[in-house]
Design a protein around this motif. Structure first.
Motif, mmCIF file in Angstrom:
data_model
loop_
_atom_site.group_PDB
_atom_site.id
_atom_site.type_symbol
_atom_site.label_atom_id
_atom_site.label_comp_id
_atom_site.label_asym_id
_atom_site.label_seq_id
_atom_site.Cartn_x
_atom_site.Cartn_y
_atom_site.Cartn_z
ATOM 1 N N LYS A 1 11.172 18.128 7.506
ATOM 2 C CA LYS A 1 10.565 17.558 6.101
ATOM 3 C C LYS A 1 9.748 17.547 6.482
ATOM 4 N N CYS A 2 8.902 17.170 5.088
ATOM 5 C CA CYS A 2 6.985 17.066 5.435
ATOM 6 C C CYS A 2 7.112 15.898 6.170
ATOM 7 N N ASP A 3 5.828 15.970 7.106
ATOM 8 C CA ASP A 3 5.603 14.525 7.905
ATOM 9 C C ASP A 3 4.206 13.880 8.284
ATOM 10 N N LEU A 4 2.973 15.035 6.265
ATOM 11 C CA LEU A 4 2.058 14.947 6.210
ATOM 12 C C LEU A 4 1.332 15.193 7.767
ATOM 13 N N CYS A 5 1.279 16.274 8.238
ATOM 14 C CA CYS A 5 1.174 16.804 9.169
ATOM 15 C C CYS A 5 0.222 15.730 10.623
ATOM 16 N N ARG A 6 0.994 14.937 10.633
ATOM 17 C CA ARG A 6 0.623 13.217 11.072
ATOM 18 C C ARG A 6 0.495 13.729 12.549
ATOM 19 N N THR A 7 0.509 14.976 13.710
ATOM 20 C CA THR A 7 0.727 15.145 14.511
ATOM 21 C C THR A 7 -0.744 16.136 14.946
ATOM 22 N N ARG A 8 -1.146 16.308 13.873
ATOM 23 C CA ARG A 8 -1.782 17.833 13.722
ATOM 24 C C ARG A 8 -3.219 16.725 13.994
ATOM 25 N N ASP A 9 -4.754 17.514 14.780
ATOM 26 C CA ASP A 9 -5.206 16.956 15.416
ATOM 27 C C ASP A 9 -6.385 17.660 14.001
ATOM 28 N N HIS A 10 -6.297 16.288 13.026
ATOM 29 C CA HIS A 10 -7.268 16.269 11.816
ATOM 30 C C HIS A 10 -8.541 16.868 11.834
ATOM 31 N N ALA B 1 -2.164 20.520 6.102
ATOM 32 C CA ALA B 1 -2.660 22.278 6.316
ATOM 33 C C ALA B 1 -2.348 22.828 5.097
ATOM 34 N N CYS B 2 -0.720 22.215 4.434
ATOM 35 C CA CYS B 2 -0.783 23.616 3.342
ATOM 36 C C CYS B 2 -1.830 22.833 2.409
ATOM 37 N N GLN C 1 0.587 -1.076 -0.344
ATOM 38 C CA GLN C 1 -0.001 0.001 0.426
ATOM 39 C C GLN C 1 0.947 0.932 -0.459
ATOM 40 N N PRO C 2 0.824 1.998 -0.952
ATOM 41 C CA PRO C 2 2.093 2.731 -1.266
ATOM 42 C C PRO C 2 1.369 4.067 -0.326
ATOM 43 N N ASN C 3 2.663 4.458 0.036
ATOM 44 C CA ASN C 3 2.284 5.872 1.093
ATOM 45 C C ASN C 3 1.660 7.243 0.750
ATOM 46 N N PRO C 4 0.992 7.883 0.940
ATOM 47 C CA PRO C 4 0.161 8.912 0.315
ATOM 48 C C PRO C 4 0.893 9.910 0.133
ATOM 49 N N PHE C 5 1.214 11.504 -0.901
ATOM 50 C CA PHE C 5 2.255 12.086 -0.242
ATOM 51 C C PHE C 5 1.389 13.730 -1.228
ATOM 52 N N VAL C 6 1.858 14.886 -0.944
ATOM 53 C CA VAL C 6 1.512 15.861 -1.481
ATOM 54 C C VAL C 6 2.147 15.910 -2.425
ATOM 55 N N ILE C 7 1.413 16.660 -2.911
ATOM 56 C CA ILE C 7 2.031 17.366 -5.069
ATOM 57 C C ILE C 7 1.418 18.394 -5.683
ATOM 58 N N ALA C 8 1.957 19.156 -6.256
ATOM 59 C CA ALA C 8 1.520 20.819 -6.261
ATOM 60 C C ALA C 8 2.118 20.189 -7.998
ATOM 61 N N LEU D 1 -3.374 15.862 -1.890
ATOM 62 C CA LEU D 1 -2.630 15.144 -0.766
ATOM 63 C C LEU D 1 -2.942 13.456 -2.145
ATOM 64 N N VAL D 2 -2.025 12.946 -2.741
ATOM 65 C CA VAL D 2 -2.296 11.801 -3.450
ATOM 66 C C VAL D 2 -2.314 10.536 -3.121
ATOM 67 N N HIS D 3 -2.747 9.824 -2.898
ATOM 68 C CA HIS D 3 -3.425 8.413 -2.399
ATOM 69 C C HIS D 3 -2.758 7.383 -3.455
ATOM 70 N N PRO D 4 -1.555 7.050 -3.894
ATOM 71 C CA PRO D 4 -1.406 7.048 -5.331
ATOM 72 C C PRO D 4 -2.186 5.442 -5.504
ATOM 73 N N ASP D 5 -2.761 4.281 -4.480
ATOM 74 C CA ASP D 5 -3.261 3.513 -5.084
ATOM 75 C C ASP D 5 -4.997 3.772 -5.453
ATOM 76 N N THR D 6 -5.140 4.640 -5.241
ATOM 77 C CA THR D 6 -6.581 5.260 -5.598
ATOM 78 C C THR D 6 -6.753 5.674 -6.786
ATOM 79 N N SER D 7 -5.584 6.589 -6.999
ATOM 80 C CA SER D 7 -5.011 7.103 -8.145
ATOM 81 C C SER D 7 -5.438 6.601 -9.258
#
Ligand code: SF4
Ligand code: SF4
Length: 196
Positions: free
Chosen positions: A147-156, A166-167, A5-12, A178-184
């Motif tokens: 580096k980016c940690d996908l805001c993992r400690t944020r209270d989403h 947040a970005c 299950q690939p890691n999600p990531f943020v892309i612009a 936020l890209v979820h590679p398997d879904t895409s």
């Protein structure tokens, strides 16, 4: 099943970004909301350290950040195992980082930056290393990798858009996602099948 299950990531999207840097500010605010630094204008007592960086060229502006690589070369390069994969995110454990720059040199995206470490609005001093300032020897600042940690400690739950960094949430022109590679990939396959 050998599927990962690939890691999600943020892309612009370069064509959308207007270079306003709202993403950088939102990143800084989220990573400091636990200590009150940056909770409101006038409370910022440390340099604004974002975990993504807006790049400007003559033809475009674009934020660059971590791709949460499956084989994380940054982690391979770290001599003290400060970088680990946790719940779909490549995480730097800042308390273990020795500031050797190995991860920054290894990252093909330039996603890692080294800055002074801060705790509750104050610079964290070195335990041993000292430097001369004017005529006195003072303890040097501890330097760590960010580096980016996908805001993992944020209270989403606080986020208006739900479970996104947040970005992504703050960008006024929706240039970040936020890209979820398997879904895409599944969506692309379905679209391709429908074109056959
Ligand atoms: S910091 Fe760089 S090498 Fe490490 S996971 Fe992120 S993009 Fe990949
Ligand atoms: S700078 Fe820190 S996180 Fe990066 S490789 Fe060196 S010790 Fe590891």
């Amino acid at each position: 099943m050998n599927n990962v299950q690939p890691n999600p990531f943020v892309i612009a999207e370069a064509g959308k970004c207007i270079g306003c840097k709202a993403c950088e500010l939102a990143c800084f605010a989220v990573h400091n909301d636990h200590n009150g630094v940056g909770a409101a204008a006038g409370t910022v007592t440390v340099p604004v350290i974002p975990r993504l960086h807006v790049i400007r060229t003559e033809s475009f502006t674009l934020p660059v950040q971590c791709r949460q690589c499956e084989n994380a070369p940054c982690a391979e390069a770290c001599p003290v195992q400060a970088i680990r994969q946790e719940e779909g995110t490549i995480v730097i454990h800042e308390e273990s980082c020795i500031g050797c720059k190995g991860c920054a040199m290894a990252c093909p995206f330039g996603a890692v930056s080294l800055y002074k470490a801060y705790s509750n609005g104050r610079v964290v001093p070195q335990i041993q290393l000292k430097e001369r300032q004017h005529s006195a020897m003072v303890r040097s600042a501890k330097v760590i990798a960010y580096k980016c940690d996908l805001c993992r400690t944020r209270d989403h739950k606080d986020g208006a858009m739900g479970n996104v960094p947040a970005c992504v949430e703050v960008c006024p022109v929706e240039a970040l996602s936020l890209v979820h590679p398997d879904t895409s990939v599944a969506r692309s396959r379905t679209a391709a099948a429908m074109r056959l």
